[in-house]
Write a protein that holds these residues in place. Structure first.
Motif, PDB file in Angstrom:
ATOM      1  N   LEU A   1       0.752  -1.472   0.419  1.00 24.88           N
ATOM      2  CA  LEU A   1      -0.101  -0.362   0.104  1.00 24.88           C
ATOM      3  C   LEU A   1       0.840   1.560  -0.054  1.00 24.88           C
ATOM      4  N   ASP A   2       1.515   1.397   0.516  1.00 28.85           N
ATOM      5  CA  ASP A   2       2.734   2.647   0.738  1.00 28.85           C
ATOM      6  C   ASP A   2       3.406   2.732  -0.143  1.00 28.85           C
ATOM      7  N   ALA A   3       3.876   1.587  -1.824  1.00 26.45           N
ATOM      8  CA  ALA A   3       4.054   1.657  -2.411  1.00 26.45           C
ATOM      9  C   ALA A   3       3.173   2.500  -3.770  1.00 26.45           C
ATOM     10  N   LEU A   4       2.033   2.200  -3.788  1.00 30.61           N
ATOM     11  CA  LEU A   4       1.187   2.589  -4.471  1.00 30.61           C
ATOM     12  C   LEU A   4       0.737   4.594  -3.988  1.00 30.61           C
ATOM     13  N   VAL A   5       0.852   4.322  -1.947  1.00 33.75           N
ATOM     14  CA  VAL A   5       0.665   6.155  -2.242  1.00 33.75           C
ATOM     15  C   VAL A   5       2.391   7.010  -2.752  1.00 33.75           C
ATOM     16  N   ALA A   6       3.412   6.203  -3.119  1.00 32.29           N
ATOM     17  CA  ALA A   6       4.703   6.699  -3.924  1.00 32.29           C
ATOM     18  C   ALA A   6       4.800   6.623  -5.087  1.00 32.29           C
ATOM     19  N   GLU A   7       3.340   5.744  -5.590  1.00 34.96           N
ATOM     20  CA  GLU A   7       3.189   6.153  -6.938  1.00 34.96           C
ATOM     21  C   GLU A   7       2.479   7.177  -7.903  1.00 34.96           C
ATOM     22  N   GLY A   8       1.379   7.881  -7.145  1.00 34.99           N
ATOM     23  CA  GLY A   8       0.910   8.630  -6.696  1.00 34.99           C
ATOM     24  C   GLY A   8      -0.275   8.156  -7.088  1.00 34.99           C
ATOM     25  N   ARG A   9      -0.601   6.361  -7.136  1.00 32.20           N
ATOM     26  CA  ARG A   9      -2.673   5.980  -7.046  1.00 32.20           C
ATOM     27  C   ARG A   9      -3.381   6.199  -5.789  1.00 32.20           C
ATOM     28  N   MET A  10      -2.758   6.424  -5.452  1.00 35.34           N
ATOM     29  CA  MET A  10      -3.706   6.897  -4.403  1.00 35.34           C
ATOM     30  C   MET A  10      -2.649   8.223  -2.359  1.00 35.34           C
TER      31      MET A  10
END
Length: 330
Positions: free
Chosen positions: A137-146
């Motif tokens: 989930l942290d990776a998706l935040v870092a990618e700007g998806r959420m």
């Protein structure tokens, strides 16, 4: 409408939000026009939090919200969606690749590059307890998806496990006068950790509207018909796990403690919203009338009725009718 801090996000959301399961499926038929009218009526009354999920109508609820917000150019509405119920509930299905796929589908449905808040949708306990879940989930935040993430849970033990992770924004848990167990440990733990709490199923699937009788029936495609014993998903999601006939009587007793000017549903929403640690309450609505009545409850939060006296009544009814069957579960 009172605004409250949404965890560590810097956002503020209304004390009364809108749950949108019913705009997707499982509550009888709701037309697209009626769905849009519910969204509009809620926003017009100061509601600025919509809670949805990718599985509600297999994306219908998300898509209706995305279309509505695009047409209205609403920039102040926070949309909290959920993911993870479109596959078998096995821990091995909760992979980084699956998370990315689910999030991208919701981004398309909601017409946004970055989702405001994504919650795991009542996943298996093993998923909630696994550190790898939060790394993905942290990776998706870092990618700007959420922008942020949280966890919707079935049990208090799951809620406590989610709260222990430092970047969880919110937990979502069933809390209403028929489901008091979260008051014991979950709400204090969330408040200490700075984790927001969404009180869901706040009217026990309509039982706490006070309008049902033992003879009330529901449409065949309504979960209140087909999931009373947990045939399709967790039994606690329907009437909060309360036996229907018992719930009708408990609701009647609660209603009798209120002034005639205070509807039972509004009192229950105001009660939930004033529990220490609760950020927002997310009742559903299938009509403009229901949406308006939900928003009316906000007027009771600041003293429109004696919430302490009602709390005493709530605990008495719970102890007499429900504690023995409900408290050991969830």
């Amino acid at each position: 409408m009172e605004q409250r801090s949404l965890g560590r996000t810097g956002r503020h959301v209304s004390a009364i939000g809108l749950g949108t399961w019913q705009l997707g499926a499982d509550w009888g038929d709701v037309s697209e026009d009626d769905a849009r009218a519910v969204l509009a009526a809620s926003v017009d009354r100061g509601v600025n939090l919509f809670d949805t999920a990718d599985v509600y109508g297999d994306g219908r609820s998300e898509s209706l919200i995305g279309e509505f917000l695009a047409e209205r150019h609403e920039r102040k509405v926070t949309v909290a969606t959920k993911m993870g119920r479109r596959v078998a509930q096995e821990p091995e299905n909760y992979t980084p690749e699956a998370f990315r796929s689910w999030v991208d589908r919701s981004r398309e449905n909601l017409r946004t590059d970055t989702l405001d808040l994504v919650q795991l949708h009542c996943p298996p306990t093993e998923v909630i307890e696994d550190d790898a879940t939060y790394q993905a989930l942290d990776a998706l935040v870092a990618e700007g998806r959420m922008a942020s993430y949280g966890v919707s849970v079935e049990t208090c033990a799951q809620a406590l496990a989610a709260i222990s992770h430092p970047r969880v924004t919110n937990i979502q848990i069933i809390l209403n006068p028929f489901r008091l167990k979260p008051l014991d440990e979950v709400l204090p733990a969330a408040e200490r950790a700075g984790v927001a709490v969404f009180a869901r199923v706040p009217l026990a699937s309509g039982l706490l509207s006070g309008k049902y009788t033992a003879g009330t029936t529901f449409a065949p495609n309504d979960h209140r018909t087909y999931n009373r014993n947990g045939e399709a998903f967790d039994r606690g999601e329907t009437f909060s796990g309360v036996d229907f006939t018992v719930g009708v009587e408990a609701a009647r007793e609660l209603s009798a403690t209120l002034p005639k000017s205070v509807p039972l549903a509004a009192a229950c929403l105001a009660w939930a919203a004033t529990r220490p640690g609760v950020t927002t309450v997310i009742p559903g609505a299938r009509s403009v009338t229901q949406a308006s009545r939900n928003a009316d409850a906000a007027e009771l939060i600041d003293g429109g009725f004696d919430v302490d006296q009602f709390d005493t009544a709530v605990r008495g009814v719970y102890d007499r009718h429900l504690r023995a069957s409900i408290h050991p579960q969830w």
